[in-house]
Design an enzyme around this catalytic site. Structure first.
Site, PDB file in Angstrom:
ATOM      1  N   LYS A 131     -13.967 -31.787  29.599  1.00 36.95           N
ATOM      2  CA  LYS A 131     -13.854 -30.504  28.915  1.00 36.95           C
ATOM      3  C   LYS A 131     -15.073 -29.611  29.156  1.00 36.95           C
ATOM      4  O   LYS A 131     -16.113 -30.051  29.646  1.00 36.95           O
ATOM      5  CB  LYS A 131     -13.621 -30.717  27.419  1.00 36.95           C
ATOM      6  CG  LYS A 131     -12.210 -31.199  27.113  1.00 36.95           C
ATOM      7  CD  LYS A 131     -11.923 -31.248  25.624  1.00 36.95           C
ATOM      8  CE  LYS A 131     -10.444 -31.580  25.377  1.00 36.95           C
ATOM      9  NZ  LYS A 131     -10.136 -31.680  23.934  1.00 36.95           N
ATOM     10  N   ARG A 166      -8.888 -40.483  24.497  1.00 39.28           N
ATOM     11  CA  ARG A 166      -7.836 -39.801  25.260  1.00 39.28           C
ATOM     12  C   ARG A 166      -8.480 -39.242  26.530  1.00 39.28           C
ATOM     13  O   ARG A 166      -9.349 -38.376  26.463  1.00 39.28           O
ATOM     14  CB  ARG A 166      -7.203 -38.685  24.435  1.00 39.28           C
ATOM     15  CG  ARG A 166      -6.061 -37.954  25.133  1.00 39.28           C
ATOM     16  CD  ARG A 166      -5.454 -36.885  24.224  1.00 39.28           C
ATOM     17  NE  ARG A 166      -4.339 -36.215  24.864  1.00 39.28           N
ATOM     18  CZ  ARG A 166      -4.453 -35.127  25.639  1.00 39.28           C
ATOM     19  NH1 ARG A 166      -5.655 -34.601  25.868  1.00 39.28           N
ATOM     20  NH2 ARG A 166      -3.386 -34.575  26.189  1.00 39.28           N
TER      21      ARG A 166
END
Length: 293
Positions: A236, A270
């Protein structure tokens, strides 16, 4: 604090997730692999649009030790455009059906904020975990739908929506604000009959870089809920911006952030990169095992 505490370095986990009678053991952390079948996801958009590509990717993740495969058909990256329910179903249903048919032993979650999509997938493909980035805010029927179907539910924190969430997000205290958000929605989910709730603090969803690292540093605060905690930091912008790299070169930072999340009490990672995350979990689990002797 996560990085300074020596007394709460490891956390006891006694959770399990009940997916239609199949118990997913969380006594040690597990890895959820991301399988995006959308064309515009921030890292792997467009790579898994055919059934062969989807099944090859699922098989690879299984070989690498994945515990859950999370399939999503709508990009939720900052600034992403809207996708219709029809388009989401056209992408999601064939992908879930193919994975469930080829690999029936692997639990599947679906990344959707639409109750109607969850209903259709369960009706045609069988029970799955519902991974809702909106915490029920984008569909007022989601909580009741999940409760009636008896599905596990991933409750994620978000400020705004993917189009607006990064427009100057502010918090009085990010842990207190997210905890209040979780408390109110867990109460509503319990009332709706949802028995398995997983908390996701929503890294990158309405948070600045500093917010994200404050959240990661104090992740252990959410253990007060006595519910499983999922962390999704894989590749991210919180990693890209800090290290001045793009998504393709953010694996090293992702491994480090995932390790910090494990130390902070994460039960589920995740990730895009299953092999590396599984290795991090194995090392963490060994450290925990040695510490308990």
């Amino acid at each position: 604090m996560l990085v300074t505490s020596s007394t709460s370095k490891f956390f006891k986990r006694k959770h399990s997730i009940n997916l239609n009678g199949q118990l997913i053991d969380l006594s040690n952390p597990i890895v959820m692999g991301i399988l995006n079948v959308s064309s515009d996801s921030f890292f792997d958009g467009g790579k898994y649009e055919t059934e062969d590509a989807i099944l090859r990717r699922a098989e690879q993740m299984i070989e690498e030790g994945v515990s859950i495969i999370d399939i999503g058909a709508v990009s939720t990256r900052p600034g992403s455009g809207a996708t219709s329910t029809k388009e989401e179903l056209l992408r999601l249903l064939p992908a879930v059906a193919a994975v469930r048919k080829r690999f029936p032993e692997i639990p599947v979650s679906i990344d959707t904020f639409r109750s109607w999509v969850a209903l259709r997938v369960v009706d045609e493909c069988g029970e799955c975990i519902v991974n809702d980035i909106s915490g029920g805010d984008f569909d007022e029927h989601m909580f009741d739908t999940v409760g009636k179907m008896g599905l596990p539910y991933i409750l994620m924190h978000i400020r705004g929506n993917p189009q607006t969430m990064q427009e100057n997000p502010q918090y009085d205290d990010i842990i207190k604000d997210i905890s209040k958000y979780f408390s109110e929605r867990v109460r509503r989910l319990t009332k709706a009959g949802v028995k398995d709730v997983i908390l996701d603090p929503g890294f990158g969803f309405g948070k600045t870089v500093d917010h994200n690292y404050d959240l990661l540093n104090r992740l252990d605060a959410f253990k007060v809920f006595q519910l499983p905690v999922l962390v999704g930091v894989s590749r991210k912008s919180m990693i890209q911006k800090l290290l001045d790299v793009d998504a393709a070169n953010s694996l090293g930072g992702t491994i480090t952030a995932n390790t910090m999340a494990l130390l902070g009490g994460a039960d589920i990672l995740r990730v895009h990169d299953v092999k590396e995350a599984v290795e991090s979990v194995r090392i963490f689990t060994k450290l925990k095992e040695v510490a308990s002797v």
